[in-house]
Every structure is written in structure tokens, then in C-alpha cells.
Design an enzyme around this catalytic site. Structure first.
Site, PDB file in Angstrom:
ATOM      1  N   PRO A  49       0.822  -1.220   0.000  1.00 47.03           N
ATOM      2  CA  PRO A  49       0.000   0.000   0.000  1.00 47.03           C
ATOM      3  C   PRO A  49       0.854   1.267   0.000  1.00 47.03           C
ATOM      4  O   PRO A  49       0.350   2.362  -0.270  1.00 47.03           O
ATOM      5  CB  PRO A  49      -0.807  -0.107   1.298  1.00 47.03           C
ATOM      6  CG  PRO A  49      -0.763  -1.545   1.686  1.00 47.03           C
ATOM      7  CD  PRO A  49       0.528  -2.091   1.149  1.00 47.03           C
TER       8      PRO A  49
ATOM      9  N   GLU B 232       2.485  -8.746   8.578  1.00 44.95           N
ATOM     10  CA  GLU B 232       2.430  -7.284   8.703  1.00 44.95           C
ATOM     11  C   GLU B 232       3.366  -6.587   7.733  1.00 44.95           C
ATOM     12  O   GLU B 232       3.372  -5.359   7.648  1.00 44.95           O
ATOM     13  CB  GLU B 232       2.764  -6.867  10.136  1.00 44.95           C
ATOM     14  CG  GLU B 232       1.749  -7.355  11.167  1.00 44.95           C
ATOM     15  CD  GLU B 232       0.312  -6.998  10.789  1.00 44.95           C
ATOM     16  OE1 GLU B 232       0.052  -5.805  10.572  1.00 44.95           O
ATOM     17  OE2 GLU B 232      -0.514  -7.922  10.702  1.00 44.95           O
TER      18      GLU B 232
ATOM     19  N   ARG C 252      -1.686  -7.975 -20.989  1.00 47.58           N
ATOM     20  CA  ARG C 252      -2.573  -7.657 -22.108  1.00 47.58           C
ATOM     21  C   ARG C 252      -2.021  -6.545 -22.997  1.00 47.58           C
ATOM     22  O   ARG C 252      -2.553  -6.289 -24.074  1.00 47.58           O
ATOM     23  CB  ARG C 252      -4.009  -7.363 -21.633  1.00 47.58           C
ATOM     24  CG  ARG C 252      -4.144  -6.159 -20.761  1.00 47.58           C
ATOM     25  CD  ARG C 252      -5.553  -6.026 -20.223  1.00 47.58           C
ATOM     26  NE  ARG C 252      -6.518  -5.665 -21.254  1.00 47.58           N
ATOM     27  CZ  ARG C 252      -6.534  -4.500 -21.890  1.00 47.58           C
ATOM     28  NH1 ARG C 252      -5.625  -3.576 -21.635  1.00 47.58           N
ATOM     29  NH2 ARG C 252      -7.458  -4.244 -22.792  1.00 47.58           N
TER      30      ARG C 252
ATOM     31  N   ASP D 224      -9.808   0.103 -25.207  1.00 44.09           N
ATOM     32  CA  ASP D 224     -10.337  -0.071 -23.870  1.00 44.09           C
ATOM     33  C   ASP D 224     -10.143   1.171 -23.007  1.00 44.09           C
ATOM     34  O   ASP D 224      -9.325   2.022 -23.303  1.00 44.09           O
ATOM     35  CB  ASP D 224      -9.679  -1.271 -23.186  1.00 44.09           C
ATOM     36  CG  ASP D 224     -10.340  -2.575 -23.604  1.00 44.09           C
ATOM     37  OD1 ASP D 224     -11.403  -2.501 -24.233  1.00 44.09           O
ATOM     38  OD2 ASP D 224      -9.773  -3.631 -23.310  1.00 44.09           O
TER      39      ASP D 224
HETATM   40  C1  4GS Z   1      -1.405  -4.118  -1.075  1.00 44.77           C
HETATM   41  C2  4GS Z   1      -2.113  -3.136  -1.787  1.00 44.77           C
HETATM   42  C3  4GS Z   1      -1.721  -4.652   0.262  1.00 44.77           C
HETATM   43  C4  4GS Z   1      -0.508  -5.056   3.216  1.00 44.77           C
HETATM   44  C5  4GS Z   1      -0.090  -7.300   2.224  1.00 44.77           C
HETATM   45  C6  4GS Z   1      -0.546  -5.706   4.577  1.00 44.77           C
HETATM   46  C7  4GS Z   1      -0.108  -7.865   3.637  1.00 44.77           C
HETATM   47  C8  4GS Z   1      -0.927  -6.058   2.155  1.00 44.77           C
HETATM   48  N1  4GS Z   1      -0.380  -4.469  -1.819  1.00 44.77           N
HETATM   49  N2  4GS Z   1      -1.476  -2.951  -2.932  1.00 44.77           N
HETATM   50  N3  4GS Z   1       0.311  -6.888   4.603  1.00 44.77           N
HETATM   51  N4  4GS Z   1      -3.212  -2.459  -1.431  1.00 44.77           N
HETATM   52  N5  4GS Z   1      -0.778  -5.459   0.826  1.00 44.77           N
HETATM   53  O1  4GS Z   1      -2.764  -4.364   0.816  1.00 44.77           O
HETATM   54  O2  4GS Z   1      -0.424  -3.764  -2.951  1.00 44.77           O
END
Ligand code: 4GS
Length: 247
Positions: free
Chosen positions: A90, A117, A155, A170
Site C-alpha cells: 500500500p 504485517e 494484455r 479499452d
Molecule cells: C497491497 C495493496 C496490500 C498489506 C499485504 C498488509 C499484507 C498487504 N499491496 N497494494 N500486509 N493495497 N498489501 O494491501 O499492494
């Protein structure tokens, strides 16, 4: 394009990717995907552990640096030249069509999937080139994000989509959402296909579709609409699809 997916759940990734269009592209040798099990690189002969508690305390476990590092190095040394290593997190730059197009230029990609985590920061600093997020939400692992990246990038590889035109028309390829589409029958539940699509006048059909794409993008994704208008000033000048007072 060759994807190397580093994960604790290789079967999940392989199952998801060996289906439909991607399976056909693999059979035709246009792409390949292998999943490498990070657990195979553990030094913990007894329990095969790859996670441990975090220094400083707090809930949850962390993937340790060593097995992740050794796994990346094993894949890198199997390649002619070192590949770009992308960590799915994230905290990465938010994935979109232009990042997909950028990644499609690579010959090999290493996609690193986190679990628990997260991963010890030191191996990320040492071995990761690029971090990508598929959106602002938290998942249980990086496997689905990796599969999304593989799908969106694949793709764009020439030949993967049967019809060469589809990748371009697209959504997002030109920065607009797709126009509405209709197939048979001509009337369904009392709803008629727009007359212009039955007219056979290709220029008119194209103009209608473009106008619908603009309408839709303005209504549903004002952020994309604004960017599109900035890149296409000639359309702004024509005052197309703008409500009164907007130009
Ligand atoms: C994401 C996301 C994600 C984060 C993986 C907490 C396990 C998790 N990865 N984009 N630990 N959104 N990863 O949520 O890429």
C-alpha cells in the site's frame, strides 16, 4: 515478458494466472509466469519459518530479511541480467494504465508479495527497485496485487489479446472511460439499442462513441476528465460535452 512471483503461496498465484487469455498467451510463449516459494529459502530447517516478531513490539509478525533476500538473489542469478524488483505494498505508487505500459517494456519482472504485517525494511532497501500499490485498502497478502499487475501488463504485450485493436480502445488507453456497448437483441426488456449504432455510418458511430466516452468520464471520473481536457485542448476549444458555463 517473464514474470517471477516471489510468494509464500505459489499455488494461489499459478492457479489464478493459468486461466483464460493469460493461459493462452503462456501456451503461445508470449508470456511466462513462475512462482517461487520464499519458504524454500528459510534457514530454519526444523520449522521452515520465514516470519518473526517485530523489534519495538506491537501486534503481528514480519517476514524476515534473509529468506526474502536469498529468494530474490536466486532468481536474479538465474537471469541473463538483473531484473527490476517490484514490491507490492500500500506504500507504493498507485498502479494505473501508464505504470502498466511502463512495466510492459521490461523483459523480466520480479514481483515480491508480502504477507503478515510486512517485510523487514532492510531487505526492501537493499533489493527492491520499485513499490506499487493497487489501491488504498489493506489486503492479507501481495498475491492478488501481483496477479493484477501481471494481468494488466500482459494484455499490453503484442499478440496477447487476439484482436490487436482492443488494447487501444479499452478504458484508460486514451485517458477516457469506455463508451456504452450493445450486442443482440436490438430490443431487450423494452430497451432499444441507440439508433445511430444501427445506422452503418462509421463516422457518426465514432463521433457518438467519443461523445459518450467524454460524458461518462466527466460524470463518473472528473479527475480523469480534467486530465484528458488538459491533454486535448482542441476539444475544449470546440466546447464539446461541457455544460454551459464550463468553457
Ligand atoms: C497491497 C495493496 C496490500 C498489506 C499485504 C498488509 C499484507 C498487504 N499491496 N497494494 N500486509 N493495497 N498489501 O494491501 O499492494
Amino acid at each position: 515478458m517473464h514474470f517471477h512471483i516471489l510468494t509464500l503461496f505459489p499455488e494461489m498465484v499459478l492457479q489464478g494466472l493459468h486461466t483464460s487469455i493469460l493461459a493462452r498467451a503462456m501456451e503461445r510463449g508470449l508470456i511466462s509466469a513462475d512462482a517461487v516459494n520464499i519458504r524454500d529459502y528459510t534457514m530454519d530447517r526444523r520449522h521452515g519459518r520465514v516470519d518473526d516478531y517485530t523489534y519495538g513490539g506491537g501486534a503481528g509478525m514480519l517476514m524476515q530479511a534473509q529468506p526474502v533476500y536469498d529468494c530474490i538473489e536466486a532468481v536474479q542469478s538465474s537471469l541473463q541480467k538483473r531484473a527490476r524488483v517490484v514490491f507490492l505494498t500500500p506504500q507504493g505508487r498507485v498502479f494505473n494504465q501508464s505504470i502498466a505500459a511502463e512495466l510492459a517494456q521490461e523483459e523480466e519482472l520480479i514481483l515480491l508479495c508480502g504477507h503478515y504485517e510486512g517485510i523487514d525494511e532492510r531487505v526492501l532497501e537493499e533489493s527492491v527497485d520499485d513499490s506499487i500499490s493497487i489501491g488504498d485498502y489493506v489486503l492479507t497478502g501481495g498475491e492478488l496485487p501481483a496477479m493484477i499487475v501481471v494481468d494488466a501488463v500482459s494484455r499490453l504485450i503484442p499478440g496477447v489479446l487476439g484482436n490487436g485493436a482492443s488494447a487501444e480502445t479499452d478504458s484508460f488507453q486514451d485517458g477516457l472511460l469506455e463508451y456504452p456497448q450493445y450486442s443482440r437483441p436490438e430490443v431487450w426488456h423494452g430497451r432499444k439499442v441507440p439508433d445511430i449504432l444501427l445506422s452503418g455510418d462509421h463516422a457518426k458511430v465514432d463521433a457518438w462513441r467519443h461523445s459518450k466516452a467524454l460524458d461518462r468520464t466527466r460524470e463518473r471520473r472528473p479527475d480523469l476528465f480534467q486530465a484528458y481536457m488538459q491533454n486535448h485542448p482542441e476539444e475544449k476549444a470546440a466546447g464539446k460535452n461541457l455544460p454551459d458555463g464550463c468553457n
